[in-house]
Motif scaffolding. Structure first.
Motif, mmCIF file in Angstrom:
data_model
loop_
_atom_site.group_PDB
_atom_site.id
_atom_site.type_symbol
_atom_site.label_atom_id
_atom_site.label_comp_id
_atom_site.label_asym_id
_atom_site.label_seq_id
_atom_site.Cartn_x
_atom_site.Cartn_y
_atom_site.Cartn_z
ATOM 1 N N PHE A 1 10.046 -5.919 -6.999
ATOM 2 C CA PHE A 1 10.836 -6.358 -5.836
ATOM 3 C C PHE A 1 11.266 -5.145 -5.011
ATOM 4 O O PHE A 1 11.178 -5.135 -3.785
ATOM 5 N N ARG A 2 11.700 -4.087 -5.732
ATOM 6 C CA ARG A 2 12.167 -2.875 -5.044
ATOM 7 C C ARG A 2 11.038 -2.263 -4.202
ATOM 8 O O ARG A 2 11.222 -1.843 -3.069
ATOM 9 N N CYS B 1 8.170 -0.864 0.825
ATOM 10 C CA CYS B 1 6.998 -0.987 1.708
ATOM 11 C C CYS B 1 7.429 -1.419 3.106
ATOM 12 O O CYS B 1 6.942 -0.883 4.114
ATOM 13 N N LEU B 2 8.347 -2.385 3.164
ATOM 14 C CA LEU B 2 8.808 -2.846 4.487
ATOM 15 C C LEU B 2 9.484 -1.690 5.229
ATOM 16 O O LEU B 2 9.286 -1.504 6.433
ATOM 17 N N GLN C 1 0.859 -1.180 0.000
ATOM 18 C CA GLN C 1 0.000 0.000 0.000
ATOM 19 C C GLN C 1 0.895 1.228 0.000
ATOM 20 O O GLN C 1 2.096 1.133 0.247
ATOM 21 N N SER C 2 0.297 2.396 -0.232
ATOM 22 C CA SER C 2 1.087 3.627 -0.176
ATOM 23 C C SER C 2 1.433 3.920 1.282
ATOM 24 O O SER C 2 0.759 3.450 2.207
ATOM 25 N N TYR D 1 2.267 -5.363 11.189
ATOM 26 C CA TYR D 1 1.977 -5.571 9.763
ATOM 27 C C TYR D 1 2.886 -6.682 9.234
ATOM 28 O O TYR D 1 4.108 -6.646 9.435
ATOM 29 N N LEU D 2 2.268 -7.635 8.558
ATOM 30 C CA LEU D 2 3.028 -8.750 7.971
ATOM 31 C C LEU D 2 3.053 -8.623 6.453
ATOM 32 O O LEU D 2 1.992 -8.603 5.814
ATOM 33 N N LEU D 3 4.230 -8.531 5.902
ATOM 34 C CA LEU D 3 4.377 -8.469 4.446
ATOM 35 C C LEU D 3 5.580 -9.339 4.084
ATOM 36 O O LEU D 3 6.735 -8.903 4.208
ATOM 37 N N ARG D 4 5.299 -10.559 3.661
ATOM 38 C CA ARG D 4 6.419 -11.443 3.335
ATOM 39 C C ARG D 4 7.152 -10.942 2.095
ATOM 40 O O ARG D 4 6.502 -10.536 1.121
#
Ligand code: SAM
Ligand code: SF4
Length: 355
Positions: free
Chosen positions: A172-173, A178-179, A132-133, A148-151
């Protein structure tokens, strides 16, 4: 057991027989020394299966026409959260296919605020709603979500593009950005990978563990890859390791990561139980400390068809809880009820109180 270099890690991930048993025991001991024998619960709410993306491994991908798409009503989603609270789970996790339309963003903000109203904010809220932004992440954080989980799915860029289309929607970037955004906003940020993907090597897996340490994440979710027949990656199913080998490698990854990052939260993913009936307990006994029991209303569960034969699809939440209590007691663990179960790695670093 040294875990400083990629070679150290690869040597541990290659362990078999007695050496593997020693490694898993060490993962458990490090967890007991730094944390305790408590398992934290996140009541999983699979909010919807509509997805804008087309990841090559996932049954929810937009290109899969064989899925009946759904989205929970407000009452259904909030009912799940109330159920979690009633069962004494300290936290819920709201997960769904990726949507970035304004109606979705507003709705999640509303639902998070409503969940936080239950019993004066007693439930912790984890989100797992994709990329997300920064502004959206901030709005949801201000509404009350705190994890927040973002694999990353794979930290190796070349492998990443073998399991995702190579286009702007699957950059990928951007995933790494986002992380970084999530961390800078103040979320307890979690990431993770699938284990046993086609084309994945021991080097990739060792690099994944180094990536988690370099990113200094607060939580990790690792689970075996499970081929889904309605996805493009399925055609490579014959070159992946056997279910047992994927399970064993997941356990070794958990144990090594626990040694590398003793105070993070680590999820025993449902995928573990899907390929091994004892999978979640084995993950807990190797160093994981979080379980996400499914609270999604029964009629939707089969439509959240990420991969085949998902465990516990037919269980009722109360049955699930009794079953978990018994299974965990058998391995010397217990569920910590009515607590958020924050990541100690995070609370220590940020000087916040663990809830
Ligand atoms: N859409 C959000 C995202 O991708 O972050 C959250 C939902 S997505 C279904 C949650 C996780 O499911 C993904 O991070 C991925 O690792 C996992 N997953 C998807 N397909 C899988 C498969 N075939 N086998 C194992 N795990 C899978
Ligand atoms: Fe959508 Fe997440 Fe599945 Fe990718 S992994 S297709 S973003 S639900």
């Amino acid at each position: 057991m040294t875990v400083d270099t990629k070679e150290d890690i690869k040597a541990l991930l290659s362990a078999e027989g007695d050496r593997m048993t020693d490694l898993l025991r060490r993962g458990l001991q490090v967890k007991l020394d730094h944390l305790d024998n408590c398992v934290h619960l996140r009541g999983l709410i699979e909010y919807g299966n509509v997805c804008e993306k087309n990841c090559l491994y996932c049954g929810l991908r937009s290109g899969n026409g064989n899925v009946a798409r759904y989205c929970l009503s407000d009452e259904e989603a909030l009912g799940c959260a109330r159920l979690a609270h009633g069962l004494g789970y300290g936290s819920v996790a709201l997960q769904s296919g990726e949507r970035t339309d304004p109606a979705f963003i507003d709705k999640i903000e509303y639902l998070v605020r409503e969940i936080k109203k239950i019993d004066g904010g007693s439930l912790g809220v984890t989100l797992s709603l994709g990329e997300q932004s920064e502004e959206t992440y901030r709005r949801w954080f201000e509404a009350g979500a705190h994890r927040y989980l973002l694999r990353i799915e794979s930290s190796n860029e070349e492998l990443y593009y073998k399991i995702h289309p190579r286009n702007d929607k699957h950059s990928f970037r951007r995933r790494i950005d986002c992380l970084e955004s999530l961390k800078s906003i103040g979320y307890q940020t979690g990431t993770g990978v699938m284990v046993g993907l086609p084309f994945q090597t021991l080097d990739h897996l060792a690099e994944d563990l180094l990536f988690f340490r370099r990113m200094d994440v607060a939580m990790v979710g690792l689970g075996p890859y499970i081929p889904h027949p309605d996805t493009p990656l399925y055609r490579h199913k014959d070159i992946i390791p056997s279910a047992k080998d994927r399970m064993d490698m997941t356990l070794k990854m958990i144990a090594v990561l626990r040694i590398m990052m003793p105070e993070i939260n680590m999820v025993a993913a449902t995928a573990n139980q899907t390929i091994d009936p004892q999978g979640r307990e084995k993950a807990i006994a190797a160093g994981a400390n979080v379980i996400m029991p499914n609270l999604t209303p029964g009629e939707y569960r089969e439509s959240y068809f990420i991969y085949p034969d998902k465990a516990c699809v037919k269980d009722r939440p109360d049955q699930c809880q009794t079953c978990l209590d018994i299974r965990l007691a058998a391995i010397g663990h217990r569920i910590l009820y009515n607590a958020w179960g924050d990541s100690l790695a995070f609370t220590k670093k940020n000087g916040t109180k663990s809830q």
